[in-house]
Every structure is written in C-alpha cells, then in structure tokens.
Design an enzyme around this catalytic site. Sequence first.
Site, PDB file in Angstrom:
ATOM      1  N   ASP A   1       4.654 -94.663 -62.878  1.00 13.98           N
ATOM      2  CA  ASP A   1       4.693 -94.008 -61.567  1.00 13.98           C
ATOM      3  C   ASP A   1       3.309 -93.590 -61.088  1.00 13.98           C
ATOM      4  OD1 ASP A   1       4.863 -92.141 -63.727  1.00 13.98           O
ATOM      5  OD2 ASP A   1       5.467 -90.554 -62.358  1.00 13.98           O
TER       6      ASP A   1
ATOM      7  N   HIS B   1       3.906 -83.580 -57.782  1.00 10.96           N
ATOM      8  CA  HIS B   1       4.686 -84.280 -58.808  1.00 10.96           C
ATOM      9  C   HIS B   1       6.025 -83.557 -59.039  1.00 10.96           C
ATOM     10  CE1 HIS B   1       5.559 -86.250 -62.737  1.00 10.96           C
ATOM     11  NE2 HIS B   1       4.774 -87.220 -62.274  1.00 10.96           N
TER      12      HIS B   1
END
Length: 305
Positions: free
Chosen positions: A67, A270
């Site tokens: 990611d 995040h």
Amino acid sequence: MKITFLGTGGGIPAKHRNVSSLALQLADKKGVVWLFDCGEATQHQILHTSLKPGKINKIFITHMHGDHIYGLPGLLGTRSFHGAETPLTVYGPAGIREFIEVSLRASSTYVRYPLEIKEIDSNGPIFEDSEYVVSSAKLNHGITSYGFRVAEKEQPGALLAEKLKSEGVPPGPLYKHLKKGMDVTLPDGRFIQGKDFLGPPKSGKTVTIIGDTKFTEKCAELAEKADILVHEATFKESEVKLAEEYFHSTALQAAKTARAAGVKQLILNHISSRYQGKAVDLMLEEAREVFPETFIAEDLYSFTV
C-alpha cells in the site's frame, strides 16, 4: 512549503481514502515536488490536483508494503511518457531497487530521464543541498520502516532597504546580491558588506513524516520541534492491542508523540478503512485531549507549513 495528501488510508483502498502518498511542494524551488510513498493509484490522485509528474524529482519510500509502493512503477513510466527529462531519485529501504528494476523490465518500460535509486541502511542524513536536509530514522513495524525529517536551513534575514537608501544606495541589481549576504563595491567605489544590511536570520521550516510504526520514542526524536508532524494513526485507542499486534499506532499514541516532541501541529494519517464518519471524529477527539493542535488528513487536502 505545502503538503498535499494524495492517499490517507491504511492497508487497502476505500471509496473515501486511497492508500498512502503525500506530496511536499518546496518553497523557493520553482514548483519542485517531493513525494513520500506511492501507493496504488497515486498517479490517478495527482490528476485531481495541480501537481505535475515532471516536477517530482525525489520520491521517499517509508517501507516495502504494497500500500506504499504499488503505484511507483506506473508513476515512473507516466513521468517518462509526459516527456520529463530531468533526473529523479528514489530513496527507500533495501529491496526498493529490485522492485523498481524488475517492474520496469518485466513491463518493458523504459524511462527517458536519469533514474537513481538509493537504498537506505542507517539513521541520519540521506540528502542535503544548500536549502534542505533530509534525515531518516528506523521505526518499529515488523519490516524495515523509516520516518523522514525535512528541515529547511536557516534563511537570511530581510534586506534593510531603508538603511541602504539612507546610505545613498538606490534600489537596483545590487540589492539582489546584498539580499544574499554578498559583499559589493558601489559605483562610487565604496565597499559594503551584505551582512550589515540584513535583519535577523529566519528559522527554516521542518516537516516530519512518520511511516508505519508501533509507538516508539524514535518518532519524537525525529519530530523534535517540527512545524508539522504527519503521523500514522491506523487505530483508535480502544483497539490498542490490535495496533500492537500489527505494528501500528493509535491516534492517542500519535498525540503523545507530538506532545513529547514539542511540534506545532499534528496531522493524523494512514487511517484504517474500518473508521468512517463519527468513528473518525472520535479518533480526532481522543487525540486532541492530549494535543489540541491535531487534524486528520483527508484525500486531496492541503496544509501550508
């Protein structure tokens, strides 16, 4: 400096948050952009901004989880397709060179610009020029993960134009040299020193960007007195055990780091896709109880440093 968040989610893409990437536009660098992480679809997110791939000349990768890197080969190729010929340097942990080279080779992608890949293997400065110093520090994420500190060097003070005029120095090209602190000889033969016509030096700005990590004192050390700390906050405090298990931080832990480091502003990043709406508001509330100047990043939001 200006920070634009291209992806603020953790782990997997969601409708409201793409995976990790942020762009840092530098002051006095003629539009130059430094990218931090490059998750899947980063280049698509860039299309919704005024950023140009050709202006990106450095990419810093915090760690090798997908990611944070799956968008990198596509962006490198697109930059070449757009005709960019200026050099680009990628900094990242061991493995980033192999990932890039294999991806480009397997897809028969040739980049027309000089591409340099630098693997980081220690703490400390990794880049320095006349204006900025970038330092890295290993965090605690199960695999090698880095945080980055971008520190602008001290800037010369303002030019004391009125003082110059009182000395009989009219505005003109010489002011540019004096502004840089240079010594000059005037047309009438007088020699003057630039330092005598400058105000107090201006402190540079500092931004610290923390990659994925468990709560660790290293984050506060890297972020000491920063203007902005961007810190991962994957979980709420009620799921702190899950954060520990997966080597991540909670919003509350990020706030404690910001307080310990004495930063001016904390931006939580995040965020797990499990949190939406009210749950995100609650994360912000628990962080602000410890560090009031806390904000939560959203995709395509920008912050001025």
